[in-house]
Design a protein around this motif. Structure first.
Motif: not given
Length: 317
Positions: A104-108, A161-171
């Motif tokens: 996702l990071y590289f796509l962005l 800034m977009h990818t790092l907050p995704l790392n904090c989500l619970a799935f």
């Protein structure tokens, strides 16, 4: 977009890419089609880079940015398609959690870089047509390198800034992504924790990556059109406009597909809509760019002829 009612929460170590089809026969067909398109994309864009770098006559700002656009297109496609092909070949849908976020990071990054380079190339054409006497100073090698560096900076920071907050989500336990790549909208659908910040980041990035470069492109082409239509000679008018016709074609294709995805709220996410748009801007447009920019370009055809040792231009209608 909170998930208060979904309590089946777990620590996700991987996701599953459902891809474009679950039928084996269709998967084999898709493998052949996408492998062919991927090879054409990579070879075509690398050929553009090699042609421009090997011909001193093409060492100008316009071709400098075109070479970087070709590199970006090759990387953009390579960030998703090889993984999709590997999954089909191995009959495995798994992708690691870290691998998904990395993709996702590289796509962005490369998607945003495409936007910035299209805007810079439009500005280059504006200066060349509307301010030709100042072109050598306004588009000096130092300023071109600075603009390229700014493009990289302006795409890497928001991507992080977009990818790092995704790392904090619970799935939740459900971890199937109905796509062939790590799509942010699909990821947010799987989250059990609150995703309002992530949704805000998607909208912010959409405005930053799409509307700001697009505004510069529109302003540049408005000024170019004004200058072109003020030319009295029809031949001169056509010659001036033909220098940016290819770029305008790519801009229309690229932004039409992107704006239908990233300027809509994540709550309106549609797998079918996003899949079609993703194939268009991730695969088809990067594959067509070498043809759009080169086949109708006399300088590029002559350089290609020299590169292959013929000393002649390729015959193209």
């Amino acid at each position: 977009m909170g998930r208060p009612g979904r309590v089946n929460q777990t620590t996700v170590s991987d996701f599953l890419f459902l891809g474009l089809s679950e039928q084996l026969e269709e998967q084999l067909l898709l493998f052949g089609i996408f492998l062919g398109m991927y090879l054409v994309t990579v070879v075509g864009n690398l050929l553009i880079i090699l042609t421009i770098s090997s011909d001193p006559h093409l060492h100008t700002p316009m071709y400098f940015f075109l070479a970087n656009l070709s590199l970006t297109d090759a990387c953009f496609t390579s960030a998703s398609i090889p993984k999709m092909l590997a999954n089909i070949y191995s009959q495995s849908q798994a992708v690691s959690y870290s691998g998904c976020l990395t993709q996702l990071y590289f796509l962005l990054v490369f998607g945003g870089l495409d936007n910035c380079l299209l805007a810079v190339m439009a500005y280059d054409r504006y200066v060349a047509i509307c301010q030709p006497l100042h072109y050598s100073t306004a588009m000096s090698p130092e300023l071109c390198a600075l603009m390229l560096g700014m493009c990289w900076l302006l795409t890497n920071c928001p991507a992080l800034m977009h990818t790092l907050p995704l790392n904090c989500l619970a799935f939740c336990a459900q971890k199937a992504i109905p796509h062939f790549y790590c799509d942010p909208g699909a990821l947010l659908k799987l989250a059990c924790s609150d995703t309002h910040i992530n949704e805000l980041m998607i909208i912010t990035m959409g405005l930053m990556f799409l509307t700001a470069p697009l505004l510069l492109i529109v302003l540049s082409f408005v000024r170019i059109s004004w200058a072109v239509f003020s030319i009295s000679s029809p031949g001169g008018r056509w010659k001036a406009f033909s220098t940016c016709g290819s770029h305008l074609t790519v801009v229309l294709l690229f932004y039409e597909s992107l704006m239908g995805v990233y300027l809509l709220p994540p709550s309106t996410y549609s797998t079918e809509r996003d899949s079609k748009a993703a194939i268009l801007y991730m695969v088809i447009i990067p594959m067509l760019n070498p043809f759009i920019y080169s086949l109708r370009n006399k300088d590029m055809k002559e350089a290609l002829g020299k590169l292959f040792g013929s000393g002649k231009t390729f015959f193209l209608p």
